[in-house]
Design a protein around this motif. Structure first.
Motif, PDB file in Angstrom:
ATOM      1  N   LEU A 126       7.773   9.809 -16.269  1.00  0.00           N
ATOM      2  CA  LEU A 126       6.351   9.821 -15.931  1.00  0.00           C
ATOM      3  C   LEU A 126       5.868   8.439 -15.502  1.00  0.00           C
ATOM      4  O   LEU A 126       4.999   8.323 -14.625  1.00  0.00           O
ATOM      5  N   SER A 127       6.429   7.380 -16.081  1.00  0.00           N
ATOM      6  CA  SER A 127       6.031   6.026 -15.663  1.00  0.00           C
ATOM      7  C   SER A 127       6.425   5.774 -14.217  1.00  0.00           C
ATOM      8  O   SER A 127       5.660   5.176 -13.446  1.00  0.00           O
ATOM      9  N   VAL A 128       7.607   6.242 -13.815  1.00  0.00           N
ATOM     10  CA  VAL A 128       8.034   6.103 -12.419  1.00  0.00           C
ATOM     11  C   VAL A 128       7.137   6.930 -11.509  1.00  0.00           C
ATOM     12  O   VAL A 128       6.717   6.486 -10.436  1.00  0.00           O
ATOM     13  N   LEU A 129       6.827   8.163 -11.943  1.00  0.00           N
ATOM     14  CA  LEU A 129       5.994   9.054 -11.133  1.00  0.00           C
ATOM     15  C   LEU A 129       4.614   8.456 -10.894  1.00  0.00           C
ATOM     16  O   LEU A 129       4.115   8.459  -9.756  1.00  0.00           O
ATOM     17  N   PHE A 130       3.984   7.941 -11.931  1.00  0.00           N
ATOM     18  CA  PHE A 130       2.626   7.417 -11.765  1.00  0.00           C
ATOM     19  C   PHE A 130       2.602   6.190 -10.858  1.00  0.00           C
ATOM     20  O   PHE A 130       1.639   5.997 -10.102  1.00  0.00           O
ATOM     21  N   GLN A 131       3.640   5.365 -10.911  1.00  0.00           N
ATOM     22  CA  GLN A 131       3.683   4.219 -10.012  1.00  0.00           C
ATOM     23  C   GLN A 131       3.727   4.684  -8.557  1.00  0.00           C
ATOM     24  O   GLN A 131       3.109   4.088  -7.676  1.00  0.00           O
ATOM     25  N   THR A 132       4.456   5.757  -8.294  1.00  0.00           N
ATOM     26  CA  THR A 132       4.513   6.316  -6.939  1.00  0.00           C
ATOM     27  C   THR A 132       3.146   6.849  -6.520  1.00  0.00           C
ATOM     28  O   THR A 132       2.678   6.590  -5.401  1.00  0.00           O
ATOM     29  N   PHE A 133       2.471   7.578  -7.418  1.00  0.00           N
ATOM     30  CA  PHE A 133       1.218   8.236  -7.047  1.00  0.00           C
ATOM     31  C   PHE A 133       0.015   7.302  -7.024  1.00  0.00           C
ATOM     32  O   PHE A 133      -1.003   7.640  -6.413  1.00  0.00           O
ATOM     33  N   PHE A 134       0.099   6.138  -7.630  1.00  0.00           N
ATOM     34  CA  PHE A 134      -0.954   5.143  -7.420  1.00  0.00           C
ATOM     35  C   PHE A 134      -1.017   4.767  -5.945  1.00  0.00           C
ATOM     36  O   PHE A 134      -2.102   4.634  -5.360  1.00  0.00           O
ATOM     37  N   THR A 135       0.144   4.604  -5.323  1.00  0.00           N
ATOM     38  CA  THR A 135       0.199   4.278  -3.901  1.00  0.00           C
ATOM     39  C   THR A 135      -0.251   5.454  -3.052  1.00  0.00           C
ATOM     40  O   THR A 135      -1.024   5.303  -2.103  1.00  0.00           O
ATOM     41  N   VAL A 136       0.245   6.653  -3.383  1.00  0.00           N
ATOM     42  CA  VAL A 136      -0.111   7.848  -2.624  1.00  0.00           C
ATOM     43  C   VAL A 136      -1.619   8.078  -2.640  1.00  0.00           C
ATOM     44  O   VAL A 136      -2.218   8.474  -1.631  1.00  0.00           O
ATOM     45  N   SER A 137      -2.264   7.817  -3.784  1.00  0.00           N
ATOM     46  CA  SER A 137      -3.696   8.063  -3.913  1.00  0.00           C
ATOM     47  C   SER A 137      -4.555   6.993  -3.246  1.00  0.00           C
ATOM     48  O   SER A 137      -5.785   7.119  -3.210  1.00  0.00           O
ATOM     49  N   GLY A 138      -3.921   5.937  -2.726  1.00  0.00           N
ATOM     50  CA  GLY A 138      -4.668   4.877  -2.055  1.00  0.00           C
ATOM     51  C   GLY A 138      -5.112   3.752  -2.967  1.00  0.00           C
ATOM     52  O   GLY A 138      -5.994   2.973  -2.602  1.00  0.00           O
ATOM     53  N   TYR A 139      -4.497   3.623  -4.154  1.00  0.00           N
ATOM     54  CA  TYR A 139      -4.861   2.582  -5.110  1.00  0.00           C
ATOM     55  C   TYR A 139      -3.642   1.737  -5.493  1.00  0.00           C
ATOM     56  O   TYR A 139      -3.284   1.629  -6.679  1.00  0.00           O
ATOM     57  N   PRO A 140      -2.993   1.112  -4.505  1.00  0.00           N
ATOM     58  CA  PRO A 140      -1.817   0.295  -4.837  1.00  0.00           C
ATOM     59  C   PRO A 140      -2.156  -0.920  -5.699  1.00  0.00           C
ATOM     60  O   PRO A 140      -1.326  -1.372  -6.480  1.00  0.00           O
ATOM     61  N   LYS A 141      -3.374  -1.453  -5.563  1.00  0.00           N
ATOM     62  CA  LYS A 141      -3.760  -2.611  -6.373  1.00  0.00           C
ATOM     63  C   LYS A 141      -3.852  -2.231  -7.848  1.00  0.00           C
ATOM     64  O   LYS A 141      -3.496  -3.024  -8.729  1.00  0.00           O
ATOM     65  N   LEU A 142      -4.340  -1.031  -8.113  1.00  0.00           N
ATOM     66  CA  LEU A 142      -4.371  -0.555  -9.498  1.00  0.00           C
ATOM     67  C   LEU A 142      -2.953  -0.394 -10.021  1.00  0.00           C
ATOM     68  O   LEU A 142      -2.653  -0.737 -11.166  1.00  0.00           O
ATOM     69  N   GLY A 143      -2.081   0.130  -9.164  1.00  0.00           N
ATOM     70  CA  GLY A 143      -0.678   0.249  -9.548  1.00  0.00           C
ATOM     71  C   GLY A 143      -0.071  -1.103  -9.867  1.00  0.00           C
ATOM     72  O   GLY A 143       0.718  -1.240 -10.816  1.00  0.00           O
ATOM     73  N   LEU A 144      -0.437  -2.118  -9.071  1.00  0.00           N
ATOM     74  CA  LEU A 144       0.049  -3.473  -9.330  1.00  0.00           C
ATOM     75  C   LEU A 144      -0.447  -3.981 -10.676  1.00  0.00           C
ATOM     76  O   LEU A 144       0.311  -4.555 -11.459  1.00  0.00           O
ATOM     77  N   THR A 145      -1.721  -3.750 -10.966  1.00  0.00           N
ATOM     78  CA  THR A 145      -2.288  -4.194 -12.239  1.00  0.00           C
ATOM     79  C   THR A 145      -1.569  -3.546 -13.416  1.00  0.00           C
ATOM     80  O   THR A 145      -1.236  -4.213 -14.410  1.00  0.00           O
ATOM     81  N   VAL A 146      -1.319  -2.250 -13.295  1.00  0.00           N
ATOM     82  CA  VAL A 146      -0.599  -1.532 -14.348  1.00  0.00           C
ATOM     83  C   VAL A 146       0.815  -2.078 -14.497  1.00  0.00           C
ATOM     84  O   VAL A 146       1.320  -2.243 -15.607  1.00  0.00           O
ATOM     85  N   SER A 147       1.467  -2.368 -13.368  1.00  0.00           N
ATOM     86  CA  SER A 147       2.826  -2.909 -13.409  1.00  0.00           C
ATOM     87  C   SER A 147       2.861  -4.272 -14.091  1.00  0.00           C
ATOM     88  O   SER A 147       3.774  -4.564 -14.863  1.00  0.00           O
ATOM     89  N   VAL A 148       1.856  -5.111 -13.787  1.00  0.00           N
ATOM     90  CA  VAL A 148       1.783  -6.433 -14.420  1.00  0.00           C
ATOM     91  C   VAL A 148       1.619  -6.286 -15.927  1.00  0.00           C
ATOM     92  O   VAL A 148       2.321  -6.940 -16.714  1.00  0.00           O
ATOM     93  N   ALA A 149       0.703  -5.409 -16.340  1.00  0.00           N
ATOM     94  CA  ALA A 149       0.482  -5.197 -17.776  1.00  0.00           C
ATOM     95  C   ALA A 149       1.738  -4.652 -18.452  1.00  0.00           C
ATOM     96  O   ALA A 149       2.125  -5.098 -19.540  1.00  0.00           O
ATOM     97  N   SER A 150       2.380  -3.693 -17.804  1.00  0.00           N
ATOM     98  CA  SER A 150       3.603  -3.103 -18.354  1.00  0.00           C
ATOM     99  C   SER A 150       4.717  -4.138 -18.444  1.00  0.00           C
ATOM    100  O   SER A 150       5.424  -4.236 -19.449  1.00  0.00           O
TER     101      SER A 150
END
Length: 431
Positions: A126-150
């Motif tokens: 699920l962690s891999v899936l959500f990283q993919t769908f942050f980009t798909v949904s048009g929110y790559p910056k949010l995905g980056l923030t989550v990746s940094v925190a993780s």
């Protein structure tokens, strides 16, 4: 792309910390069990990549309800698959480690790490899936923030668990699991929100979407399965020719190129939804523009990656092993040959992602299978017999060269079929 870069960066940091706290044998044991983790997660990777393609195409043609159903169905399937595979993996783990030829010196390290990983397999997928769908949904910056925190969570807990607490490989694995939990919690919070572009909803399984995800993402599964088997062959070859130090050297060389690999992966991961959206929208002019710009960017990235990796090889490799050790001398002497693959990797990855975005799982799978398995296994099995130990280090560059020839042929021949030459496509896949 930055999101993928950070994810891979903290994976490299994970390897550095394991090597520093536990030694190069522990690091080598981690590489010995990677084939198992990759193999067990292959179907999950397929659902993630293929699901992203399905959702982006539905969003491109304005079907927001269909996109929500597809996202939710893929998440349910991902969780169920991870739960079943994780439990089965724990039950047969000793047999699997024996099959991977994990020796007595490495066994305790490998078992302690892998049993924790398997227990939380659904969280990983699920962690891999959500990283993919942050980009798909048009929110790559949010995905980056989550990746940094993780990632920061993983590194901090690695130091705490393996250092002051002395939890060893159990601690390293637990730190990784907690970092996945951070990513999953953020994903659930975002995609359950009413204002999200695509949302998790209560719905019956969308079998058409699930079938489309499997079809479009089959190259991801083929790539994962092939990588798993290929890494097994690589570990066996390096162990036969160079012993445990050879496996440690291979691990260090691989980790040292992971940051650049992640840039390539992140670029392809970020570009594929755009290609899929333009294809679903049937905007052939912009599709061709994205395609051409991608070729230019890939060329620059590839040349820069090889130059920087060779230029800074000594200090980077020194993070993993003492500079007066045999492992360091071995990997430094051969790293320049191994890194040649960076010149060819990105175009080959892009070809598979391009066909996935077009909904052509067959051609994407062909490219992935040949790159990650067929050509690579042939190279690692034949080159050392022909030219000796140095052939071990040239195996990956040779496989990438052969794949580049195949990828270029398929991309050129299918430019009219999918319209990335700027003219209306002759085939439009709607899922």
């Amino acid at each position: 792309m930055l999101m993928s870069l950070f994810i891979m960066s903290y994976m490299v940091a994970d390897g550095v910390l394991i090597s520093r706290y536990m030694g190069t044998v522990a690091l080598a044991s981690l590489n010995m069990i990677f084939p198992l983790a990759i193999f067990l997660g292959a179907v999950g990777i397929m659902l993630s990549a293929g699901g992203g393609s399905v959702v982006s195409r539905r969003m491109g043609r304005g079907d927001s309800e269909g996109a929500d159903r597809a996202l939710s169905t893929v998440i349910y399937a991902e969780f169920a698959f991870g739960l079943v595979v994780g439990l089965l993996g724990i039950l047969v783990l000793p047999l699997l480690l024996d099959f991977l030829h994990v020796n007595e010196e490495q066994y305790a390290y490998a078992y302690d790490y892998q049993v924790v990983w398997l227990a939380f397999m659904p969280v990983f997928l699920l962690s891999v899936l959500f990283q993919t769908f942050f980009t798909v949904s048009g929110y790559p910056k949010l995905g980056l923030t989550v990746s940094v925190a993780s990632g920061l969570t993983n590194v901090f807990l690695d130091i705490l668990f393996m250092g002051p607490l002395g939890w060893g490989m159990h601690g390293a694995a637990l730190a990784t699991v907690i970092s996945w939990v951070v990513a999953v919690a953020a994903g659930l919070a975002f995609f359950c929100c009413r204002k999200a572009p695509i949302r998790i909803i209560c719905t019956r399984p969308d079998w058409k979407a699930l079938k489309g995800a499997c079809t479009s993402g089959v190259s991801g599964m083929v790539g994962s399965l092939s990588s798993s088997v290929t890494l097994y062959f690589f570990n066996a070859a390096f162990m036969y020719w160079l012993g445990v130090d050879g496996v440690a050297a291979l691990t260090i060389a691989s980790y040292s190129t992971y940051v650049f690999n992640s840039i390539f992966y992140g670029f392809c991961e970020a570009t594929a939804p755009i290609l899929g959206y333009k294809y679903g929208e049937q905007n052939w002019t912009e599709l061709a523009c994205v395609f051409r710009n991608s070729l230019i960017i890939m060329t620059v990235f590839s040349l820069a990656a090889y130059g920087l990796s060779v230029l800074f090889a000594a200090p980077v490799l020194g993070f993993f092993a003492p500079q007066d050790s045999h492992v360091f001398e071995l990997v430094l002497a051969n790293f320049g040959y191994f890194a040649l693959s960076l010149l060819l990797l990105c175009p080959n990855m892009f070809a598979a992602y391009l066909f996935t975005a077009m909904g052509d799982g067959k051609r994407a799978a062909i490219v992935s299978f040949c790159r990650t398995f067929l050509f690579t296994v042939l190279a690692i099995e034949c080159l050392p017999l022909a030219v000796g130990e140095i052939g071990l280090w040239f195996a990956v560059p040779l496989a990438e060269l052969l794949t580049l020839i195949l990828s270029a042929t398929l991309v050129i021949r299918n430019r009219r079929r999918y319209g990335y030459d700027g003219q209306p496509a002759t085939v439009v896949n709607i899922t």
